[in-house]
Motif scaffolding. Structure first.
Motif, PDB file in Angstrom:
ATOM      1  N   MET A   1      38.609  28.896  43.593  1.00 49.81           N
ATOM      2  CA  MET A   1      39.874  28.527  42.954  1.00 49.81           C
ATOM      3  C   MET A   1      39.893  27.048  42.613  1.00 49.81           C
ATOM      4  O   MET A   1      39.193  26.244  43.213  1.00 49.81           O
ATOM      5  N   GLY A  28      46.920  36.007  45.653  1.00 48.40           N
ATOM      6  CA  GLY A  28      46.048  35.433  44.647  1.00 48.40           C
ATOM      7  C   GLY A  28      46.623  35.600  43.253  1.00 48.40           C
ATOM      8  O   GLY A  28      47.811  35.877  43.066  1.00 48.40           O
ATOM      9  N   ARG A  30      45.750  36.867  38.927  1.00 48.63           N
ATOM     10  CA  ARG A  30      44.925  37.572  37.966  1.00 48.63           C
ATOM     11  C   ARG A  30      45.523  37.321  36.591  1.00 48.63           C
ATOM     12  O   ARG A  30      46.630  36.792  36.474  1.00 48.63           O
ATOM     13  N   ASP A  48      40.597  38.795  38.994  1.00 52.72           N
ATOM     14  CA  ASP A  48      41.193  38.368  40.265  1.00 52.72           C
ATOM     15  C   ASP A  48      40.798  36.929  40.577  1.00 52.72           C
ATOM     16  O   ASP A  48      39.622  36.553  40.458  1.00 52.72           O
ATOM     17  N   GLY A  49      41.793  36.127  40.971  1.00 58.50           N
ATOM     18  CA  GLY A  49      41.545  34.720  41.264  1.00 58.50           C
ATOM     19  C   GLY A  49      41.497  33.831  40.046  1.00 58.50           C
ATOM     20  O   GLY A  49      41.137  32.656  40.142  1.00 58.50           O
ATOM     21  N   ALA A  66      37.138  31.709  37.874  1.00 61.92           N
ATOM     22  CA  ALA A  66      37.489  32.383  39.115  1.00 61.92           C
ATOM     23  C   ALA A  66      36.295  32.329  40.051  1.00 61.92           C
ATOM     24  O   ALA A  66      35.147  32.516  39.606  1.00 61.92           O
ATOM     25  N   GLU A  67      36.549  32.037  41.315  1.00 63.73           N
ATOM     26  CA  GLU A  67      35.503  32.059  42.349  1.00 63.73           C
ATOM     27  C   GLU A  67      34.287  31.232  41.942  1.00 63.73           C
ATOM     28  O   GLU A  67      33.144  31.671  42.083  1.00 63.73           O
ATOM     29  N   ASP A  68      34.537  30.026  41.434  1.00 59.80           N
ATOM     30  CA  ASP A  68      33.466  29.111  41.021  1.00 59.80           C
ATOM     31  C   ASP A  68      32.565  29.713  39.949  1.00 59.80           C
ATOM     32  O   ASP A  68      31.352  29.489  39.926  1.00 59.80           O
ATOM     33  N   GLN A  69      33.173  30.480  39.053  1.00 57.19           N
ATOM     34  CA  GLN A  69      32.440  31.065  37.931  1.00 57.19           C
ATOM     35  C   GLN A  69      33.259  30.916  36.656  1.00 57.19           C
ATOM     36  O   GLN A  69      34.486  30.979  36.675  1.00 57.19           O
ATOM     37  N   ARG A  71      33.977  32.994  33.379  1.00 60.06           N
ATOM     38  CA  ARG A  71      33.863  34.377  32.961  1.00 60.06           C
ATOM     39  C   ARG A  71      34.548  34.576  31.608  1.00 60.06           C
ATOM     40  O   ARG A  71      35.396  33.783  31.206  1.00 60.06           O
ATOM     41  N   GLU A  85      27.733  29.965  36.697  1.00 55.96           N
ATOM     42  CA  GLU A  85      28.319  29.471  37.948  1.00 55.96           C
ATOM     43  C   GLU A  85      28.768  28.031  37.736  1.00 55.96           C
ATOM     44  O   GLU A  85      28.028  27.222  37.146  1.00 55.96           O
ATOM     45  N   ASN A  88      34.465  24.199  41.045  1.00 54.61           N
ATOM     46  CA  ASN A  88      35.710  23.441  40.881  1.00 54.61           C
ATOM     47  C   ASN A  88      35.978  23.070  39.426  1.00 54.61           C
ATOM     48  O   ASN A  88      36.248  21.921  39.098  1.00 54.61           O
TER      49      ASN A  88
END
Length: 284
Positions: A1, A28, A30, A48-49, A66-69, A71, A85, A88
């Protein structure tokens, strides 16, 4: 996040649909999509996230983090796909149809990557415009200009500039540290809790005339104003005046007692050793 607030909304280029990061069942966030012509809201799978969404030039894809990715996901439904990847990350934007520019590491590193994935390339700045010994002094937002090759960015010591990732060229536009979005023939920007618009020639690039009020009671998350624009549509979130806070006491069990002082821009509070007096700075 994201470790600090990010822009929570995006709008399709035609101004017909809004994408936003909202609460998910079980906690969380979305991504959700709704057409501005009705009230039906649809969740995007694989988001999600999610935070800091942005839309492709054709309006068919949503980029997000999301989640250090980084997308992307089809706006009309389909599986989300990981592009790269990225730790932050703070914000991104489509660069033409097949590339994405983005920043990560709390907004201090800036990159571009093909939407199909691969190794990201570090963005650079033209030596003639270098303000910080080779680092790209850009903010967390990239606002695409109509030519598809340049973006509006914020740069120190407090200006808005047009930036071309392909050449590294920076062209000053406004000497004021504000959040800016690009509309048709205008820039919309935040000043305090107001939204203003000023005439803008994207080819020059230059503004002209005085700013005119187009919205008020604007919400800010940290220093980031929550609003989006397309050529014909402005959407913004409203909230408390910028920086207004309450003073309160909290014990070790989490009980909160609000103190009877009016809301203000309180900072740097401290209590004397005996716990009877409070010192606080108020920005006015």
């Amino acid at each position: 996040m994201a470790s600090s607030p990010s822009l929570a909304m995006a709008i399709t280029p035609d101004g017909n649909r809004l994408v936003y990061a909202g609460s998910a069942n079980g906690g969380g966030t979305r991504l959700y999509v709704r057409a501005l012509s009705d009230f039906e809201v649809r969740a995007l799978p694989g988001s999600d996230g999610a935070y800091a969404p942005f839309v492709s030039p054709d309006g068919r894809w949503i980029g997000f983090f999301a989640e250090d990715q980084l997308r992307i996901v089809p706006i009309d439904g389909g599986d989300a796909r990981i592009v790269v990847e990225t730790p932050n990350a703070r914000g991104g934007a489509w660069w033409g149809d097949d590339r994405i520019v983005y920043n990560d590491r709390e907004g201090y590193a800036h990159w571009w990557v093909p939407v199909t994935g691969g190794t990201p390339t570090r963005l650079h700045i033209d030596p003639e415009d270098d303000l910080s010994n080779g680092a790209v002094p850009l903010g967390r937002e990239f606002q695409p200009l109509p030519d598809g090759e340049r973006f509006l960015v914020t740069t120190p010591p407090g200006r808005v500039a047009a930036y071309a990732p392909g050449t590294g060229k920076l062209e000053p536009v406004m000497d004021i540290p504000v959040n800016v979005r690009v509309a048709s023939g205008a820039l919309v920007y935040a000043f305090g809790n107001d939204l203003l618009a000023v005439d803008f020639d994207a080819d020059a690039p230059a503004v002209s005339g005085d700013g005119r009020l187009v919205g008020s009671e604007l919400r800010r998350d940290d220093d980031l104003a929550q609003f989006v624009v397309s050529d014909q549509t402005l959407i913004y979130a409203t909230g408390a005046p910028y920086g207004q806070r309450h003073l309160a006491l909290v014990d070790l069990e989490g009980n909160v007692q609000r103190l009877e002082f009016p809301p203000a821009r309180y900072v740097d509070a401290s209590i004397d050793p005996e716990g009877r007096r409070l010192a606080v700075t108020i920005f006015e």
